[in-house]
Design a protein around this motif. Sequence first.
Motif, PDB file in Angstrom:
ATOM      1  N   UNK A 158      77.125  80.378  19.669  1.00  0.00           N
ATOM      2  CA  UNK A 158      76.789  81.415  18.691  1.00  0.00           C
ATOM      3  C   UNK A 158      75.356  81.244  18.183  1.00  0.00           C
ATOM      4  N   UNK A 159      74.994  80.010  17.896  1.00  0.00           N
ATOM      5  CA  UNK A 159      73.636  79.739  17.387  1.00  0.00           C
ATOM      6  C   UNK A 159      72.575  80.174  18.392  1.00  0.00           C
ATOM      7  N   UNK A 216      72.022  90.327   8.581  1.00  0.00           N
ATOM      8  CA  UNK A 216      71.741  89.767   9.910  1.00  0.00           C
ATOM      9  C   UNK A 216      72.828  88.783  10.310  1.00  0.00           C
ATOM     10  N   UNK A 217      73.029  88.652  11.615  1.00  0.00           N
ATOM     11  CA  UNK A 217      73.983  87.688  12.127  1.00  0.00           C
ATOM     12  C   UNK A 217      73.570  86.273  11.723  1.00  0.00           C
ATOM     13  N   UNK A 257      75.204  81.511   8.725  1.00  0.00           N
ATOM     14  CA  UNK A 257      75.080  80.482   7.686  1.00  0.00           C
ATOM     15  C   UNK A 257      76.124  80.680   6.604  1.00  0.00           C
ATOM     16  N   UNK A 258      76.314  81.915   6.175  1.00  0.00           N
ATOM     17  CA  UNK A 258      77.257  82.198   5.086  1.00  0.00           C
ATOM     18  C   UNK A 258      78.698  81.954   5.515  1.00  0.00           C
ATOM     19  N   UNK A 259      78.995  82.207   6.756  1.00  0.00           N
ATOM     20  CA  UNK A 259      80.375  82.071   7.226  1.00  0.00           C
ATOM     21  C   UNK A 259      80.734  80.644   7.617  1.00  0.00           C
ATOM     22  N   UNK A 260      79.758  79.877   8.021  1.00  0.00           N
ATOM     23  CA  UNK A 260      80.094  78.558   8.577  1.00  0.00           C
ATOM     24  C   UNK A 260      79.578  77.391   7.744  1.00  0.00           C
ATOM     25  N   UNK A 275      70.478  79.027  29.095  1.00  0.00           N
ATOM     26  CA  UNK A 275      70.215  79.966  30.201  1.00  0.00           C
ATOM     27  C   UNK A 275      71.011  81.259  30.007  1.00  0.00           C
ATOM     28  N   UNK A 276      72.252  81.101  29.600  1.00  0.00           N
ATOM     29  CA  UNK A 276      73.128  82.273  29.411  1.00  0.00           C
ATOM     30  C   UNK A 276      72.493  83.261  28.436  1.00  0.00           C
ATOM     31  N   UNK A 277      71.931  82.753  27.360  1.00  0.00           N
ATOM     32  CA  UNK A 277      71.447  83.649  26.303  1.00  0.00           C
ATOM     33  C   UNK A 277      69.989  84.054  26.451  1.00  0.00           C
TER      34      UNK A 277
END
Lengths: 439, 427
Positions: A127-128, A92-93, A98-101, A232-234
């Motif tokens: 991104x979150x 999952x993203x 979490x793993x990438x950042x 709002x965007x997401x």
Amino acid sequence: MSKKRTANQAKTQLAGYEYIKTVSGIEEYRLRRNGLRVLFYNRPETGVVTSNITYLVGARDEARGETGVAHMLEHMLFKPTNFDRARGLTDSWSMNFERNTGSVLNANTWKDRTTYYFSYPTDMLDEALQIEAERMTGVILNDKELNPERGNVLSEFDMYNGDPDFALSVQMVSTAYHSHPYGHETIGYREDIEDYTPAKLEKFYRDYYRPDNAVMMVVGDIDRDTALKAVKKHFSGISSPKTAIPRFSIREPKQEGLRRVTITRPSTTNLLAIGFKHSGFPSQEWFATTIMLDVLTGGAESLLHKLLVDTGKASSVSGAIEPTSEENLGMISINLAKGQEHEEIESLVLHAISALDKSTIDNLIKKSKEQILTQELFSRQHSLKICQELTEYVASGHWERYEETPNILKQISTKQILQLLSKLFVESNLTIGYFKGNN
Amino acid sequence: MKYNIDKSAQKFSLASIEANVPTVTTNITIDLHSAAGTQKSQAVEHMYADSLLSGAGSMTRDEFIGAINLLGASVSVKIANGYLIATLKCRGEQYKKLLKLVELMFTEPTFNSKEIKRIKDTSINELEQAKEDSRSIAHSNLLNKLYGPADRKYSQPIDEIIAAVPTVSKTNFVALHNKVRQSRWIVSVAGKQADIDFTKRFLDKIIVKNATNNSGPHKQLQPKAALVTTNIPSRSNIDFSIGAPIPITLHHPDYLPLTLGINVLAKWGGFSGRLMSTVREKEGLTYGIYGSLQGFSNNEQGLWRIMTFFAPDKALQGIASTYRELKKFYQHGITEEELSRFKTITKTGQTLVNDSIGGMLADLHNYHVHGFSLAEMKVHKDKIDKLTRKEVNQAIKKHLDPRQLVISAAGPTKTVKKDLLKFIKGV
């Protein structure tokens, strides 16, 4: 229109949002398109933001045979979504994020709500929020995804169930509540976990994971406009179904007399638990109950510590009360010392509680209030802790009371605590539990 | 925010974060390790914190604790691995009063006989309860395999400490207390400038002249792979602490590469470590599996360890999966992608520390305890970003051989012991 009113309007207006209110710097908005509520609070100069989405669904919304499904669903929201699959991701993203950042990422489920949170450097906000929006609707619920995660949940269950305190508390709540869904623990019964099907989870997911049943909190080093525009965007592309959110109002039948439960297991541990039903959060009576419990079990000065630990009758005493919106079971837990009998300690404790008077507890109440005020001050210096605390107020339906804690505490009197003791420690309000180790 | 580390005082070293916050937090670490720990000395250490809070000056225990509570403050004290660790927390306007009480606690503790009797009884009960704490037992058994009895990390058996409790007298508490006041204190405080100044004056009053740095024996062993089990049938899961010694100290060139390497393998907390991705996420064998480096200081050698638990019927499979990953890690090291990713993770971790004054202070104190200056702290943090994959993999190859690991298990181990022994022989 006055200049002041124009300035205020400019401050609170944001396209696509309805401004609701501001309480002590926390601003509430509602996304017009789908009813998603947003709370925003700026904490400058930290470089950190916590975003936290609370769905107003928890263990209380579970029917018999599906206990723990809200918690199981929480686990599933960390599995790949349709969107992830379309991107060719195997994981999952959210987990990749979490793993990438190295951002903090977790969730928890409770009686009235399920909460997901991220804590990250400010530049990762977009991104979150996208991750959070996608898993509101896109989680894949099939056997392939469910079965391994069910294994993890069963591991979690076994971890808790091995603990005598937890095992006893499960029995306590199911004994105290015959009808109300607070009568089962959030993780559910093992038998129900084993029997989950994707269809069961899918129905729960569609019923409750929707914008008009959620509150998004953004707390941290970010300006309001940037934060709300990102939300709002997401989220504005997600519709809230026209169907009503299933809600069940279940009234627990009146308790007539003391209730008891005993567990016997191979162990050297012996526990006594005294459960008492108390008012919902965040009523003044709930806070008074917190103080009452602190007076009884909070640290070396507390009454039961002096009565039992200092005299060698117990190795430890503790108290627990949950911030649930409806009446729930608070608990005193006593770890008996070797050679002590449950019945004797039970009698000793209840007699001591019934004999309490103003002179015994007046000073302890003052100290308890001071301690709680200090703890509040510390917890409000951390965006993650602010979100965690605010979540409970959101789940209760009264987020604005978050700022009222000091005033609520000041109004609680010794007389009120004494009245509470008389009210809560009567047989028709109590459930007593024994964990007996038979090593 | 203004950071400072001042080592100029003979009796103490004081680090501070000056910030406009309504609270004060003070972290205190004192190294007391000067000789091998006996059953009696460990019993005294177990009871010392309670004895310190049991009355001071003319105040009884109730009066003293009551006075702290009335300020809404908290004072926590414990001794672990030869270190006294204390934390003071309160609202800013109460700090001066809190320090006055803590000063009394350190300069005029009563150690009265009635309280000592109470402490002995309650300690025996606590220690009896601790016999069911399978996670702690697994870990202390591991440390006892890796360190000799003279080392600070060695714990005497709980039953022997319990047996020693009745023999403890006021003299023992006084002796330990004198040592506390004669040792050099490492203190970090976060608050306003006035609070930092109060702290300096407080330290000057309570630590005696010519305070010394203690330098106790350190004995790291090099055991072969082994299995240690403690059967606790009442537990439903088996707790594991799996580890091996690493004969280097904190400033060795391999230390930082190993830190990054262990994070790749099993970063503590969260889901980013390899072991969490495989043993938990892919195979569903446990709820949590994490690893870390521990026990390194300027002159003491530490260890690496993996902490996890398995249900008895999954224990062998869980251990086998864990070892499979450890072998892969040892043989092939980390990838370039992992190097880059974990550098990012480390940077993010540093940013997140800034979310609270408590987090910033804990981070500062951690470096301060090991003697770093502010400049050295920055250099140390920057070094992680400059690590190469070659450095990390060389350090892994040198120090993290899974064939050296000791497996310590506590819980319902009776049914799995034979199989685990067989497994270790085959590693």
